[in-house]
Each structure stands twice: as C-alpha cells, then as structure tokens.
Scaffold this active site. Structure first.
Site, PDB file in Angstrom:
ATOM      1  N   TYR A  56       2.503  15.272  11.792  1.00  0.00           N
ATOM      2  CA  TYR A  56       2.351  15.813  10.536  1.00  0.00           C
ATOM      3  C   TYR A  56       1.736  17.262  10.417  1.00  0.00           C
ATOM      4  O   TYR A  56       0.900  17.602  11.106  1.00  0.00           O
ATOM      5  CB  TYR A  56       1.185  15.035   9.781  1.00  0.00           C
ATOM      6  CG  TYR A  56       1.304  13.427   9.515  1.00  0.00           C
ATOM      7  CD1 TYR A  56       2.667  12.977   9.436  1.00  0.00           C
ATOM      8  CD2 TYR A  56       0.152  12.719   9.077  1.00  0.00           C
ATOM      9  CE1 TYR A  56       2.833  11.729   8.996  1.00  0.00           C
ATOM     10  CE2 TYR A  56       0.626  11.211   8.901  1.00  0.00           C
ATOM     11  CZ  TYR A  56       1.852  10.987   8.890  1.00  0.00           C
ATOM     12  OH  TYR A  56       2.081   9.579   8.435  1.00  0.00           O
ATOM     13  N   LEU A 206       0.689   4.412  -4.338  1.00  0.00           N
ATOM     14  CA  LEU A 206       1.154   4.753  -5.375  1.00  0.00           C
ATOM     15  C   LEU A 206       2.242   5.515  -5.493  1.00  0.00           C
ATOM     16  O   LEU A 206       2.961   6.139  -6.449  1.00  0.00           O
ATOM     17  CB  LEU A 206       0.154   5.922  -5.832  1.00  0.00           C
ATOM     18  CG  LEU A 206      -1.376   5.458  -6.101  1.00  0.00           C
ATOM     19  CD1 LEU A 206      -2.159   6.678  -6.313  1.00  0.00           C
ATOM     20  CD2 LEU A 206      -1.409   4.525  -7.330  1.00  0.00           C
ATOM     21  N   ARG A 208       3.859   7.636  -3.662  1.00  0.00           N
ATOM     22  CA  ARG A 208       3.986   8.992  -3.468  1.00  0.00           C
ATOM     23  C   ARG A 208       3.663   9.726  -4.702  1.00  0.00           C
ATOM     24  O   ARG A 208       4.295  10.801  -5.192  1.00  0.00           O
ATOM     25  CB  ARG A 208       5.331   9.331  -2.897  1.00  0.00           C
ATOM     26  CG  ARG A 208       5.387   8.913  -1.472  1.00  0.00           C
ATOM     27  CD  ARG A 208       7.095   9.144  -0.825  1.00  0.00           C
ATOM     28  NE  ARG A 208       6.948   8.433   0.303  1.00  0.00           N
ATOM     29  CZ  ARG A 208       7.211   7.212   0.678  1.00  0.00           C
ATOM     30  NH1 ARG A 208       7.356   6.499  -0.495  1.00  0.00           N
ATOM     31  NH2 ARG A 208       7.596   6.923   1.943  1.00  0.00           N
ATOM     32  N   GLY A 209       2.872   9.094  -5.646  1.00  0.00           N
ATOM     33  CA  GLY A 209       2.367   9.631  -6.882  1.00  0.00           C
ATOM     34  C   GLY A 209       3.240   9.073  -8.030  1.00  0.00           C
ATOM     35  O   GLY A 209       2.774   9.332  -9.282  1.00  0.00           O
ATOM     36  N   SER A 212       1.373   6.698 -10.199  1.00  0.00           N
ATOM     37  CA  SER A 212       0.037   7.014 -10.319  1.00  0.00           C
ATOM     38  C   SER A 212      -0.418   7.311 -11.605  1.00  0.00           C
ATOM     39  O   SER A 212      -1.872   7.259 -12.034  1.00  0.00           O
ATOM     40  CB  SER A 212      -0.376   8.646  -9.666  1.00  0.00           C
ATOM     41  OG  SER A 212       0.463   9.545 -10.109  1.00  0.00           O
TER      42      SER A 212
END
Length: 331
Positions: A56, A206, A208-209, A212
């Site tokens: 990452y 979620l 990746r949003g 959400s």
C-alpha cells in the site's frame, strides 16, 4: 468496545476493524495528519485491529501506521499485514510472490517500516499460482515458531485452498470482500471457513464508498483513484447501483440511522465470526462507522434490506474481469 476471538485460534479483536489502505492512495489523495488522527481516534474508541499491506503506497502505509503507534503500547494494536503483491516503479501491478525466501524478505522490511518486532496476523495478499499454498503456509508456520508473527491469515482464496492451508497450520481468518452487493462467499467459502473455525475479516463492506450513502455520480475521478476503473462505478452501472443505495436509504431512514451504518450492521449481523473492516480516512467517517455497532437489525429489518438490495442485484463486477480471472476466490 465489544471484543471477541478472531476464529478458533486468533487474537482478541474489536468488533470492527480499521482498514488503512486508503490513507496511502488507491482512492485519490489523502491527508497525512487526518489519517494519523483517525488511527488515534480508532484506538481511543477501542478498535485494536489495524489492517494494512506492505504494498500500500509501496510501504507508505506501514510507515504511516508506525508513526501513529509511536508512544502507544504495542499490545494495544493488533496489526494485520498482507504481503506478496509486486509493483513496479510506475505503480503497476506485477503479480505475486509467496516463495518462502521472499516471505522472509518481505517481513524484514515490514517489521522495520512499522517499527515493531512482530506482526500479529500475516497473510499472503493473493494466491501465488507458482507456489503451492502448503509451501507458503509452512514458511509462515516457521516464522510463528521464531516469534516474528503470531497468527496466519489468508486473503481472497477459494474453498479448496483454504482446506489445503488449514492442514498445514492453524488459520485464524480469511480476509475477503463481503458486503450487501458482494456476496460470493456465501455458497462455498463461508461454509468452509466455518468448518475449520476460520473467521471472516470482511473488507469492502461499503463497496469502496459506493453504498455508503455519500457517493454521487461523477466522483472518484482524481488521479490514482481505483474507482475510476472499477466496473461498478462506470457509466451504465453506477446509475443502477445508486438506485439500490436509494432503496437502502429508505430502510435506514425508517430506523433513524445512516445508509453506511445499515450496510455495516448487515455484514456484522451475518455471524459473530464475521468482522467488518471499515476504510475510514477521516474521523467523521470513523464516528459514523462506529455508530453501526449500536444498530440492532430485527428479522423484519433484514427482510427489508434484502428487498432493497437483493443478492446479485449490483451492476458490474467487484473488480475488472482481467483481475477476477486471476483470483482464486472467484474459481
């Protein structure tokens, strides 16, 4: 904070974990000061599971977590690290390496970047097609004996690989995507994990949003944002998927909570052996996610959620087809 054991053999962890990947790219620019403040807020709220990967930000994420943990008791954090993904200087993905010698090399760098002398949960990021899983797990079992890692985990592998790995050494958890719109584990993978007492650490709760309740069409176009290429965010798919979110919003508003809280609570409600990871990069999003722990879903609520977001209703795959073709969990 409610605590429970991660699988039959794993550490005691909080009922929700913090996924730190987004603090080092993948979803566009992030703020270092706010990222560290979010990690501190998570620890102060009782979250002890911090998830990262050595790839990452090409090590940035581990160094960020190491900075956030300075001055804190090492035992207050359960650090989960994925290894093995190869990247080029341009950031391109270049496969996976889970050879025993490579594992020791990856771990040496990880320990240094984090500033710790052991990793709580260590896991190959994906199955290396060139290395039998038995060799990978055997090498990790040796590292457990040497005290460099405490527990062995897996990530995005299928039922047969789980069985083979579990015969070599105890596996505490499988990290894999699981959400209202990504339910592929339910048929074979989840039952296999339960057979062996292996927990599920669910990322992408979620999506990746996307689910959400905050996402709007046209977002996610900044440089380096994975969602700019993710099928579910593309024209023709995003419209259908946001319709599902609006249906879910009706359920959440009836309960007086947010869409994100319902989506997270749904994952947690699928079993005590399933731990949601939330990828909050800001303290306000973390606070919202923590509120999901107070959301109790009745049988009627669960039925309403299923009606709003039926299984397999999402438009587009969770990854591009070229990536899914190489994922053991999709076979």
């Amino acid at each position: 904070m409610k605590m429970h054991r991660l699988g039959d053999t794993g550490p005691e962890v909080s009922a929700i974990g913090l996924g730190c990947m987004g603090m080092s790219g993948m979803y566009g620019p992030s703020d270092r000061v706010e990222s560290i403040a979010t990690i501190h807020a998570a620890l102060d709220a009782g979250i002890n599971l911090l998830d990262t990967g050595d790839f990452y930000g090409m090590g940035h994420n581990e160094m960020l977590i190491g900075e956030a943990l300075r001055g804190r008791r090492r035992e207050d954090a359960v650090i989960s690290v994925k290894f093995g993904a190869l990247r080029g200087p341009d950031g391109a993905w270049a496969g996976y390496d889970s050879r025993p010698a490579a594992i020791r090399n990856f771990l040496a760098y990880t320990l240094t970047r984090l500033g710790v002398d052991y990793i709580d949960i260590y896991r190959p990021a994906r199955l290396d097609p060139n290395v039998p899983i038995e060799e990978t797990i055997g090498a990790m079992a040796d590292l457990v004996k040497e005290g460099y890692i405490r527990h062995i985990g897996l990530s995005e592998v299928g039922a047969e690989t789980i069985r083979r790995a579990a015969k070599v050494a105890p596996i505490c958890d499988l990290q894999i995507e699981y959400s209202l719109i990504s339910r592929g584990i339910e048929e074979k993978i989840l039952p296999t994990c339960r057979e062996f007492g292996i927990a599920i650490t669910a990322y992408g709760v979620l999506s990746r949003g996307l689910i959400s309740g905050h996402w709007q069409k046209g977002q996610g176009k900044s440089t380096g944002d994975f969602r700019a290429y993710s099928p579910r965010f593309q024209e023709g798919n995003i419209e259908r998927n946001l319709e599902l979110v609006e249906a879910l919003r009706a359920v959440s508003e009836a309960k007086g909570v947010t869409v994100a809280q319902v989506a997270i609570a749904w994952v947690a409600a699928q079993g005590a052996d399933i731990l949601p990871l939330v990828g909050a990069r800001r303290r306000d999003r973390l606070t919202e996610a923590l509120g999901a722990l107070d959301v109790a879903l009745s049988a009627e609520d669960l039925a309403a959620i299923e009606a709003a977001v039926p299984r397999d209703a999402a438009a587009g795959g969770r990854y591009a087809e070229a990536m899914l073709a190489h994922m053991d969990s999709e076979k």
